[in-house]
Design a protein around this motif. Structure first.
Motif, PDB file in Angstrom:
ATOM      1  N   THR A 147      28.888  20.241  31.255  1.00 45.51           N
ATOM      2  CA  THR A 147      28.422  21.048  32.391  1.00 45.51           C
ATOM      3  C   THR A 147      28.678  20.332  33.710  1.00 45.51           C
ATOM      4  O   THR A 147      28.830  20.979  34.756  1.00 45.51           O
ATOM      5  N   LEU A 148      28.754  18.997  33.687  1.00 46.59           N
ATOM      6  CA  LEU A 148      29.134  18.236  34.879  1.00 46.59           C
ATOM      7  C   LEU A 148      30.632  18.329  35.115  1.00 46.59           C
ATOM      8  O   LEU A 148      31.090  18.587  36.238  1.00 46.59           O
ATOM      9  N   SER A 149      31.419  18.148  34.048  1.00 49.38           N
ATOM     10  CA  SER A 149      32.875  18.205  34.188  1.00 49.38           C
ATOM     11  C   SER A 149      33.347  19.572  34.664  1.00 49.38           C
ATOM     12  O   SER A 149      34.222  19.686  35.529  1.00 49.38           O
ATOM     13  N   VAL A 150      32.758  20.646  34.106  1.00 45.02           N
ATOM     14  CA  VAL A 150      33.186  21.980  34.497  1.00 45.02           C
ATOM     15  C   VAL A 150      32.755  22.281  35.930  1.00 45.02           C
ATOM     16  O   VAL A 150      33.441  23.002  36.660  1.00 45.02           O
ATOM     17  N   TYR A 151      31.646  21.714  36.355  1.00 48.59           N
ATOM     18  CA  TYR A 151      31.198  21.869  37.744  1.00 48.59           C
ATOM     19  C   TYR A 151      32.211  21.234  38.702  1.00 48.59           C
ATOM     20  O   TYR A 151      32.628  21.836  39.701  1.00 48.59           O
ATOM     21  N   ALA A 186      37.109  21.865  42.320  1.00 51.17           N
ATOM     22  CA  ALA A 186      38.532  21.644  42.597  1.00 51.17           C
ATOM     23  C   ALA A 186      39.270  22.961  42.784  1.00 51.17           C
ATOM     24  O   ALA A 186      40.065  23.129  43.717  1.00 51.17           O
ATOM     25  N   VAL A 187      39.026  23.919  41.901  1.00 51.25           N
ATOM     26  CA  VAL A 187      39.687  25.224  41.999  1.00 51.25           C
ATOM     27  C   VAL A 187      39.184  25.988  43.222  1.00 51.25           C
ATOM     28  O   VAL A 187      39.972  26.589  43.969  1.00 51.25           O
ATOM     29  N   GLY A 188      37.884  25.966  43.439  1.00 49.37           N
ATOM     30  CA  GLY A 188      37.307  26.725  44.544  1.00 49.37           C
ATOM     31  C   GLY A 188      37.820  26.305  45.900  1.00 49.37           C
ATOM     32  O   GLY A 188      38.056  27.147  46.785  1.00 49.37           O
ATOM     33  N   GLN A 189      38.042  25.001  46.091  1.00 48.96           N
ATOM     34  CA  GLN A 189      38.513  24.529  47.387  1.00 48.96           C
ATOM     35  C   GLN A 189      39.929  25.017  47.698  1.00 48.96           C
ATOM     36  O   GLN A 189      40.280  25.205  48.865  1.00 48.96           O
ATOM     37  N   LEU A 190      40.736  25.224  46.662  1.00 47.84           N
ATOM     38  CA  LEU A 190      42.075  25.777  46.881  1.00 47.84           C
ATOM     39  C   LEU A 190      42.005  27.178  47.479  1.00 47.84           C
ATOM     40  O   LEU A 190      42.885  27.589  48.243  1.00 47.84           O
ATOM     41  N   LEU A 216      27.577  29.846  50.219  1.00 47.38           N
ATOM     42  CA  LEU A 216      26.190  29.434  50.002  1.00 47.38           C
ATOM     43  C   LEU A 216      25.407  30.493  49.226  1.00 47.38           C
ATOM     44  O   LEU A 216      24.559  30.162  48.377  1.00 47.38           O
ATOM     45  N   ALA A 217      25.688  31.764  49.493  1.00 51.21           N
ATOM     46  CA  ALA A 217      25.027  32.836  48.739  1.00 51.21           C
ATOM     47  C   ALA A 217      25.398  32.766  47.255  1.00 51.21           C
ATOM     48  O   ALA A 217      24.551  32.942  46.372  1.00 51.21           O
ATOM     49  N   ILE A 218      26.671  32.502  46.976  1.00 54.72           N
ATOM     50  CA  ILE A 218      27.116  32.375  45.583  1.00 54.72           C
ATOM     51  C   ILE A 218      26.449  31.177  44.911  1.00 54.72           C
ATOM     52  O   ILE A 218      26.051  31.232  43.740  1.00 54.72           O
ATOM     53  N   PHE A 219      26.298  30.071  45.646  1.00 50.95           N
ATOM     54  CA  PHE A 219      25.613  28.889  45.098  1.00 50.95           C
ATOM     55  C   PHE A 219      24.183  29.233  44.688  1.00 50.95           C
ATOM     56  O   PHE A 219      23.712  28.798  43.627  1.00 50.95           O
ATOM     57  N   VAL A 220      23.490  30.003  45.509  1.00 48.78           N
ATOM     58  CA  VAL A 220      22.107  30.388  45.191  1.00 48.78           C
ATOM     59  C   VAL A 220      22.074  31.212  43.899  1.00 48.78           C
ATOM     60  O   VAL A 220      21.229  30.978  43.020  1.00 48.78           O
ATOM     61  N   VAL A 221      23.006  32.163  43.761  1.00 48.34           N
ATOM     62  CA  VAL A 221      23.059  32.988  42.547  1.00 48.34           C
ATOM     63  C   VAL A 221      23.294  32.105  41.319  1.00 48.34           C
ATOM     64  O   VAL A 221      22.627  32.249  40.280  1.00 48.34           O
ATOM     65  N   GLY A 222      24.248  31.178  41.418  1.00 50.60           N
ATOM     66  CA  GLY A 222      24.523  30.289  40.293  1.00 50.60           C
ATOM     67  C   GLY A 222      23.335  29.424  39.930  1.00 50.60           C
ATOM     68  O   GLY A 222      23.067  29.174  38.748  1.00 50.60           O
ATOM     69  N   SER A 223      22.599  28.961  40.939  1.00 52.96           N
ATOM     70  CA  SER A 223      21.416  28.129  40.671  1.00 52.96           C
ATOM     71  C   SER A 223      20.349  28.901  39.915  1.00 52.96           C
ATOM     72  O   SER A 223      19.696  28.366  39.008  1.00 52.96           O
ATOM     73  N   VAL A 224      20.172  30.165  40.269  1.00 53.31           N
ATOM     74  CA  VAL A 224      19.196  31.002  39.566  1.00 53.31           C
ATOM     75  C   VAL A 224      19.607  31.195  38.109  1.00 53.31           C
ATOM     76  O   VAL A 224      18.773  31.124  37.187  1.00 53.31           O
ATOM     77  N   ILE A 225      20.905  31.428  37.877  1.00 52.34           N
ATOM     78  CA  ILE A 225      21.395  31.593  36.505  1.00 52.34           C
ATOM     79  C   ILE A 225      21.129  30.333  35.687  1.00 52.34           C
ATOM     80  O   ILE A 225      20.675  30.397  34.535  1.00 52.34           O
ATOM     81  N   GLY A 254      26.616  29.450  34.692  1.00 51.86           N
ATOM     82  CA  GLY A 254      25.894  29.275  35.942  1.00 51.86           C
ATOM     83  C   GLY A 254      26.415  28.102  36.738  1.00 51.86           C
ATOM     84  O   GLY A 254      26.510  28.165  37.978  1.00 51.86           O
ATOM     85  N   ARG A 255      26.806  27.025  36.053  1.00 55.66           N
ATOM     86  CA  ARG A 255      27.345  25.859  36.751  1.00 55.66           C
ATOM     87  C   ARG A 255      28.682  26.180  37.424  1.00 55.66           C
ATOM     88  O   ARG A 255      28.958  25.693  38.524  1.00 55.66           O
ATOM     89  N   VAL A 256      29.495  26.984  36.779  1.00 54.42           N
ATOM     90  CA  VAL A 256      30.767  27.379  37.396  1.00 54.42           C
ATOM     91  C   VAL A 256      30.513  28.171  38.672  1.00 54.42           C
ATOM     92  O   VAL A 256      31.140  27.925  39.719  1.00 54.42           O
ATOM     93  N   ILE A 257      29.592  29.136  38.602  1.00 53.73           N
ATOM     94  CA  ILE A 257      29.273  29.954  39.783  1.00 53.73           C
ATOM     95  C   ILE A 257      28.692  29.078  40.893  1.00 53.73           C
ATOM     96  O   ILE A 257      29.055  29.194  42.069  1.00 53.73           O
ATOM     97  N   GLN A 258      27.784  28.177  40.520  1.00 55.17           N
ATOM     98  CA  GLN A 258      27.205  27.223  41.475  1.00 55.17           C
ATOM     99  C   GLN A 258      28.294  26.453  42.214  1.00 55.17           C
ATOM    100  O   GLN A 258      28.290  26.347  43.439  1.00 55.17           O
ATOM    101  N   ALA A 259      29.221  25.910  41.443  1.00 56.15           N
ATOM    102  CA  ALA A 259      30.255  25.050  42.025  1.00 56.15           C
ATOM    103  C   ALA A 259      31.198  25.832  42.924  1.00 56.15           C
ATOM    104  O   ALA A 259      31.588  25.351  43.996  1.00 56.15           O
TER     105      ALA A 259
END
Length: 405
Positions: free
Chosen positions: A63-67, A72-76, A95-104, A117-122
């Motif tokens: 879950t850390l590695s996938v985060y 890496a992908v998101g910044q592209l 930031l809104a997407i990060f909040v949704v991922g944190s709730v998941i 959820g970690r993917v959405i967070q990241a």
């Protein structure tokens, strides 16, 4: 369609507006801290999460590695979109997407949902990292940008410094889900502050940017030896840190028999080192130049990684034999990374968002791979972690000397 953007905030070197600028820098610190909090807050809980979700440690470490990989992908994606549509709306969306991922993550009943959820967070949280750097480059020339990025990163380092301690205390009082509840609240606070305080800084908002133009922009960056030099030097230094993050909790809790709270307290030493390094970058880069700061930082970090290996070979299985050398590694990273980032986004300043995203993607991609490898190899020994750190720092040492002249 043309977009009208508000005036950018005043720059620190313009004198009378310094107090306004300080509050603006604090905002950048806050949004840049979102993603590091997502990495560090739950580290002390990882062994306990494995027990509660009835999976092995490697599954939780994934879950850390996938985060990191999702960052890496998101910044592209986020970097170029912010060049076209502006830093402000893209940061708000992230930031809104990060909040949704944190709730998941907070509500996840199993490891599969937690990973999703970690993917959405990241993907949301990486907006703060990429765009805080791009915003600084929008406002300052290269050497001044390196100095300002150092100050932003120094402030941002408070988050990973206190995050493991907070995470360990929350797990001890409640359970691992409380950490993700904390991340949800922090994300909401950062979203509100951004909505209220951030003005647009991107230089070409509303200018049509086709896919072919984006490809040409990336092509200019990818063909630049200097860009690769900055990006790969940062990648090696960052990967050494993620090698440590990926396995330190296992070594300290499982091999040394310490508690998650103790791990969180020792981890604060790493953030202190990173803060000191970034303070040095902010204070001295304009005086001595980015190249000298990178040289000093790389030598410090590489030497400290070898010292850690020597202490472990001598049989010293104490957290201080682990964390004190890491404090120096982190200090070296604090001296190195701001100048690497400022150099990378200065290769083509009119696409600073794309350059920041691409450099960040390379750095986080390397970190994701190294963290994943370390996580799978940790089986009763700290050597996979230590050797990975040594290898990453030697790579950075060589890359800086070959590619950045």
């Amino acid at each position: 369609m043309q977009h009208t953007s508000p005036s950018p905030p005043p720059a620190p070197h313009r004198g009378p507006e310094a107090s306004s600028t300080r509050s603006f820098i604090l905002l950048l610190v806050m949004v840049a801290a979102v993603s590091p909090l997502g990495i560090n807050l739950y580290l002390p809980s990882m062994p306990g999460m494995a027990r509660m979700l009835q999976v092995d440690y490697a599954a939780i470490q994934f879950t850390l590695s996938v985060y990191i990989a999702a960052i890496a992908v998101g910044q592209l994606i986020i970097g170029p979109i912010s060049d076209r549509y502006g830093r402000r709306p893209v940061l708000l969306g992230g930031l809104a997407i990060f909040v949704v991922g944190s709730v998941i993550c907070m509500l996840a009943p199993n490891i599969g949902t937690l990973i999703a959820g970690r993917v959405i967070q990241a993907l949301g949280g990486c907006a703060g990292i990429a765009l805080s750097r791009a915003i600084v480059r929008d406002l300052y020339e290269r050497d001044r940008a390196a100095s300002m990025i150092g100050y932003v990163t120094m402030g941002m380092a408070v988050a990973p410094m206190v995050a493991p301690t907070i995470g360990g205390a929350l797990e001890a009082t409640f359970d691992w889900r409380a950490g993700f509840a904390f991340l949800t609240l922090f994300g909401v606070a950062a979203l509100w502050a951004t909505y209220r305080r951030l003005h647009e800084t991107a230089p070409r908002v509303g200018v049509t940017s086709s896919a072919s133009q984006l490809a040409r922009d990336y092509g200019v960056l990818l063909r630049s030896r200097v860009f690769w030099g900055y990006a790969l030097t940062a990648a090696g230094s960052g990967a050494a840190f993620f090698a440590f993050v990926g396995g330190a909790a296992y070594v300290v809790v499982n091999l040394m028999g310490r508690t998650p709270v103790e791990y969180g307290m020792y981890f604060a030493l790493v953030s202190v080192g990173y803060m000191l390094g970034n303070f040095g970058s902010g204070r001295y880069t304009t005086r001595f130049g980015p190249r000298r700061m990178m040289n000093v930082g790389i030598v410090l970090s590489t030497t400290a990684a070898f010292v850690m290996a020597g202490l472990h070979a001598a049989g010293l299985m104490h957290p201080l034999a682990f964390f004190l050398p890491m404090l120096v590694v982190a200090m070296g990273n604090g001296l190195t990374l701001p100048s690497c980032v400022a150099g990378a986004v200065s290769v083509k300043p009119d696409v600073a968002g794309a350059a920041s995203g691409l450099a960040g993607s390379i750095q986080m991609g390397a970190g994701a791979v190294v963290a994943a490898v370390v996580g799978t190899q940790l089986q009763g020994s700290a050597w996979p972690l230590i050797l990975a750190m040594v290898g990453c720092m030697v790579f950075s040492f060589l890359t800086l000397r070959v590619l950045v002249r």
